[in-house]
Motif scaffolding. Structure first.
Motif, mmCIF file in Angstrom:
data_model
loop_
_atom_site.group_PDB
_atom_site.id
_atom_site.type_symbol
_atom_site.label_atom_id
_atom_site.label_comp_id
_atom_site.label_asym_id
_atom_site.label_seq_id
_atom_site.Cartn_x
_atom_site.Cartn_y
_atom_site.Cartn_z
ATOM 1 N N ILE A 239 0.811 -1.223 0.000
ATOM 2 C CA ILE A 239 0.000 0.000 0.000
ATOM 3 C C ILE A 239 0.845 1.275 0.000
ATOM 4 C CG2 ILE A 239 -1.923 -1.172 1.140
ATOM 5 C CD1 ILE A 239 -1.144 0.376 3.718
ATOM 6 N N SER A 240 2.170 1.118 -0.125
ATOM 7 C CA SER A 240 3.036 2.303 -0.204
ATOM 8 C C SER A 240 3.891 2.276 -1.465
ATOM 9 C CB SER A 240 3.917 2.408 1.041
ATOM 10 O OG SER A 240 4.705 1.244 1.209
ATOM 11 N N ASP A 241 4.764 1.277 -1.609
ATOM 12 C CA ASP A 241 5.648 1.206 -2.776
ATOM 13 C C ASP A 241 4.883 0.976 -4.076
ATOM 14 O OD1 ASP A 241 8.699 0.760 -1.590
ATOM 15 O OD2 ASP A 241 7.126 0.035 -0.267
ATOM 16 N N VAL A 242 3.874 0.121 -4.032
ATOM 17 C CA VAL A 242 3.138 -0.208 -5.262
ATOM 18 C C VAL A 242 2.357 0.993 -5.802
ATOM 19 C CG1 VAL A 242 1.397 -1.709 -6.310
ATOM 20 C CG2 VAL A 242 3.067 -2.663 -4.699
ATOM 21 N N PRO A 243 1.545 1.678 -4.988
ATOM 22 C CA PRO A 243 0.853 2.852 -5.537
ATOM 23 C C PRO A 243 1.815 3.955 -5.986
ATOM 24 C CG PRO A 243 0.496 2.673 -3.160
ATOM 25 C CD PRO A 243 1.102 1.383 -3.607
ATOM 26 N N LYS A 244 2.988 4.049 -5.344
ATOM 27 C CA LYS A 244 3.984 5.026 -5.781
ATOM 28 C C LYS A 244 4.489 4.686 -7.188
ATOM 29 C CE LYS A 244 6.944 8.466 -5.023
ATOM 30 N NZ LYS A 244 7.872 8.377 -6.142
ATOM 31 N N LEU A 245 4.750 3.418 -7.441
ATOM 32 C CA LEU A 245 5.179 3.019 -8.783
ATOM 33 C C LEU A 245 4.084 3.271 -9.805
ATOM 34 C CD1 LEU A 245 7.159 1.717 -10.772
ATOM 35 C CD2 LEU A 245 6.199 -0.511 -10.138
ATOM 36 N N ILE A 246 2.851 2.941 -9.457
ATOM 37 C CA ILE A 246 1.731 3.185 -10.378
ATOM 38 C C ILE A 246 1.668 4.660 -10.746
ATOM 39 C CG2 ILE A 246 -0.791 3.191 -10.584
ATOM 40 C CD1 ILE A 246 -0.825 0.633 -8.900
ATOM 41 N N SER A 247 1.771 5.522 -9.731
ATOM 42 C CA SER A 247 1.730 6.967 -9.966
ATOM 43 C C SER A 247 2.901 7.424 -10.828
ATOM 44 C CB SER A 247 1.747 7.695 -8.625
ATOM 45 O OG SER A 247 1.803 9.088 -8.805
ATOM 46 N N ASP A 248 4.110 6.972 -10.489
ATOM 47 C CA ASP A 248 5.298 7.364 -11.238
ATOM 48 C C ASP A 248 5.225 6.879 -12.686
ATOM 49 O OD1 ASP A 248 6.247 8.493 -8.914
ATOM 50 O OD2 ASP A 248 7.688 6.895 -8.484
ATOM 51 N N PHE A 249 4.742 5.670 -12.862
ATOM 52 C CA PHE A 249 4.658 5.092 -14.207
ATOM 53 C C PHE A 249 3.639 5.852 -15.060
ATOM 54 C CE2 PHE A 249 2.956 1.694 -17.095
ATOM 55 C CZ PHE A 249 4.098 1.557 -17.875
ATOM 56 N N LEU A 250 2.498 6.200 -14.490
ATOM 57 C CA LEU A 250 1.494 6.966 -15.229
ATOM 58 C C LEU A 250 2.069 8.314 -15.678
ATOM 59 C CD1 LEU A 250 -1.715 6.244 -13.111
ATOM 60 C CD2 LEU A 250 -1.332 5.569 -15.492
ATOM 61 N N ILE A 251 2.866 8.934 -14.821
ATOM 62 C CA ILE A 251 3.496 10.207 -15.198
ATOM 63 C C ILE A 251 4.465 9.994 -16.352
ATOM 64 C CG2 ILE A 251 5.100 11.990 -14.406
ATOM 65 C CD1 ILE A 251 3.813 11.701 -11.613
ATOM 66 N N GLU A 252 5.270 8.929 -16.283
ATOM 67 C CA GLU A 252 6.273 8.661 -17.312
ATOM 68 C C GLU A 252 5.633 8.404 -18.678
ATOM 69 O OE1 GLU A 252 9.462 8.841 -17.423
ATOM 70 O OE2 GLU A 252 9.958 9.161 -15.311
ATOM 71 N N ILE A 253 4.491 7.711 -18.696
ATOM 72 C CA ILE A 253 3.852 7.410 -19.981
ATOM 73 C C ILE A 253 2.808 8.466 -20.359
ATOM 74 C CG2 ILE A 253 4.266 4.930 -19.758
ATOM 75 C CD1 ILE A 253 1.347 4.580 -18.943
ATOM 76 N N ASN A 254 2.711 9.510 -19.505
ATOM 77 C CA ASN A 254 1.823 10.643 -19.773
ATOM 78 C C ASN A 254 0.366 10.209 -19.952
ATOM 79 O OD1 ASN A 254 1.277 13.401 -20.128
ATOM 80 N ND2 ASN A 254 1.490 13.256 -22.358
ATOM 81 N N LYS A 255 -0.098 9.379 -19.011
ATOM 82 C CA LYS A 255 -1.478 8.928 -19.038
ATOM 83 C C LYS A 255 -2.086 9.046 -17.645
ATOM 84 C CE LYS A 255 -1.201 5.728 -22.971
ATOM 85 N NZ LYS A 255 -1.469 4.356 -23.465
ATOM 86 N N THR A 256 -3.408 8.946 -17.597
ATOM 87 C CA THR A 256 -4.156 8.964 -16.344
ATOM 88 C C THR A 256 -5.070 7.744 -16.320
ATOM 89 O OG1 THR A 256 -6.082 10.175 -17.196
ATOM 90 C CG2 THR A 256 -4.170 11.497 -16.477
#
Length: 357
Positions: A239-256
């Motif tokens: 509930i900490s590292d995983v949602p952080k990766l999801i957020s970071d990855f969405l930013i990197e691929i420029n999607k929501t």
């Protein structure tokens, strides 16, 4: 995060095999007490799991899912130049189980085979690896096979795990295409927390460990040959590292989240999925659930969700967000496209082959 983008590789087949035995969580009332079991069901959302018969191995389930896909899609096996098997429950210490499956499928000598020893994140690590190798080789097609029979290393006394994990196998067919398709991946690893999910003995580090089951510090009876999960550490990671990766990855691929039809996530437990939904602002309506009937299926969670929810839907191209996380510790995300025509209904089978005993 390690980022990768892979073009013109298509997921053209998905096949999932489950054992026929469906074991309900409520069947543990007499063993763990009604209050404890009901609390487990409420927290995890797991009402039942599929259990393999003792003779059936992970490679059996992986092979059966692959054989069915090959037969139903009339695949020319001579075109398969790569087979990756992801599992933490191999047939033998040596050789890699991918070679057993290679023989059973009668694949060509012109085929690269190897195993990946990962569990809940293994599907995505394997998918990224398979797509990368297919993209850089002269092979036309690849098989990514994931399978685990988790129950074989779980203590029957471990109420934190025995009701949670199901057994299954899955196969993805990947092939090169002229279609304008791109898959993106984001991956992270943390070996500092390798003891968070561990089977201490059974390989070569603790060769002479006792097989005797004793009471551990958490009050659960197990041996060093049983898998042990530090629940609070894994929960905190999820509930900490995983949602952080999801957020970071969405930013990197420029999607929501609005850019995706569905978020197909590792089915760890219902509470964790709800936390990922809340923290990443993903509507729960976009997170399909299979754990209520099949539990946590390790590396097969994502393919199982696909077969469970979308195999009956015809010719629908979906934009999907994948996320898997678990032992290692390891976690990954992916942005992929798949057409529902590629997905076969679930195969239920207890078949195994004693020639390999």
């Amino acid at each position: 995060m390690i980022l990768s983008k892979i073009n013109n590789i298509k997921i053209s087949g998905v096949s999932v095999a489950l054992p026929t035995k469906l074991l309900e969580s409520q069947s543990y009332y007499s063993q763990f007490g009604k209050e404890n079991v009901d609390k487990f069901i409420e927290m995890t959302g797991v009402g039942s799991v599929c259990r393999s018969v003792p003779e059936q191995t992970a490679s059996d389930l992986g092979y059966l899912s692959a054989k069915r896909l090959i037969n139903e899609r009339n695949i020319d096996v001579s075109e398969i130049g790569l087979l990756i098997f992801v599992s933490q429950k191999p047939d033998y210490r040596t050789p890699a189980s991918s070679y057993i499956i290679h023989e059973r499928l009668n694949l060509s000598e012109n085929c690269m085979c190897f195993d990946i020893n990962l569990a809940c994140s293994g599907f995505l690590f394997g998918l990224q690896t398979a797509m990368s190798l297919l993209n850089s080789s002269n092979s036309k097609k690849a098989l990514l096979i994931t399978a685990d029979t988790s129950v074989k290393t779980i203590s029957e006394h471990d109420r934190t795990m025995i009701m949670l994990f199901g057994d299954s196998g899955s196969t993805l067919l990947l092939e090169k295409t002229d279609e304008n398709i791109q898959a993106s991946f984001g991956v992270r690893s943390d070996g500092n927390r390798f003891k968070s999910i561990i089977t201490p003995s059974g390989a070569y580090r603790n060769l002479n460990a006792s097989v005797e089951s004793v009471s551990w510090s958490d009050g659960i009876i197990r041996s060093d040959y049983n898998t042990h999960m530090k629940g609070m550490e894994v929960f905190g990671f999820s509930i900490s590292d995983v949602p952080k990766l999801i957020s970071d990855f969405l930013i990197e691929i420029n999607k929501t989240p609005e850019n995706f039809d569905h978020f197909v996530l590792h089915q760890a437990n219902l509470y964790i999925l709800k936390q990922l939904s809340r923290k990443n602002k993903i509507p729960m309506s976009k997170i399909p659930i299979s754990l209520d009937r099949y539990g946590n299926n390790s590396s097969n969670s994502i393919p199982l969700v696909l077969a469970d929810h979308f195999s009956a839907t015809e010719n629908l191209t979906m934009s999907l967000f994948f996320s898997g996380f678990g032992a290692g510790l390891s976690w990954a995300c992916a942005d992929v496209v798949i057409n529902t025509n590629a997905i076969l209904p679930i195969l239920f089978t207890d078949e195994y082959d004693l020639r390999y005993n």
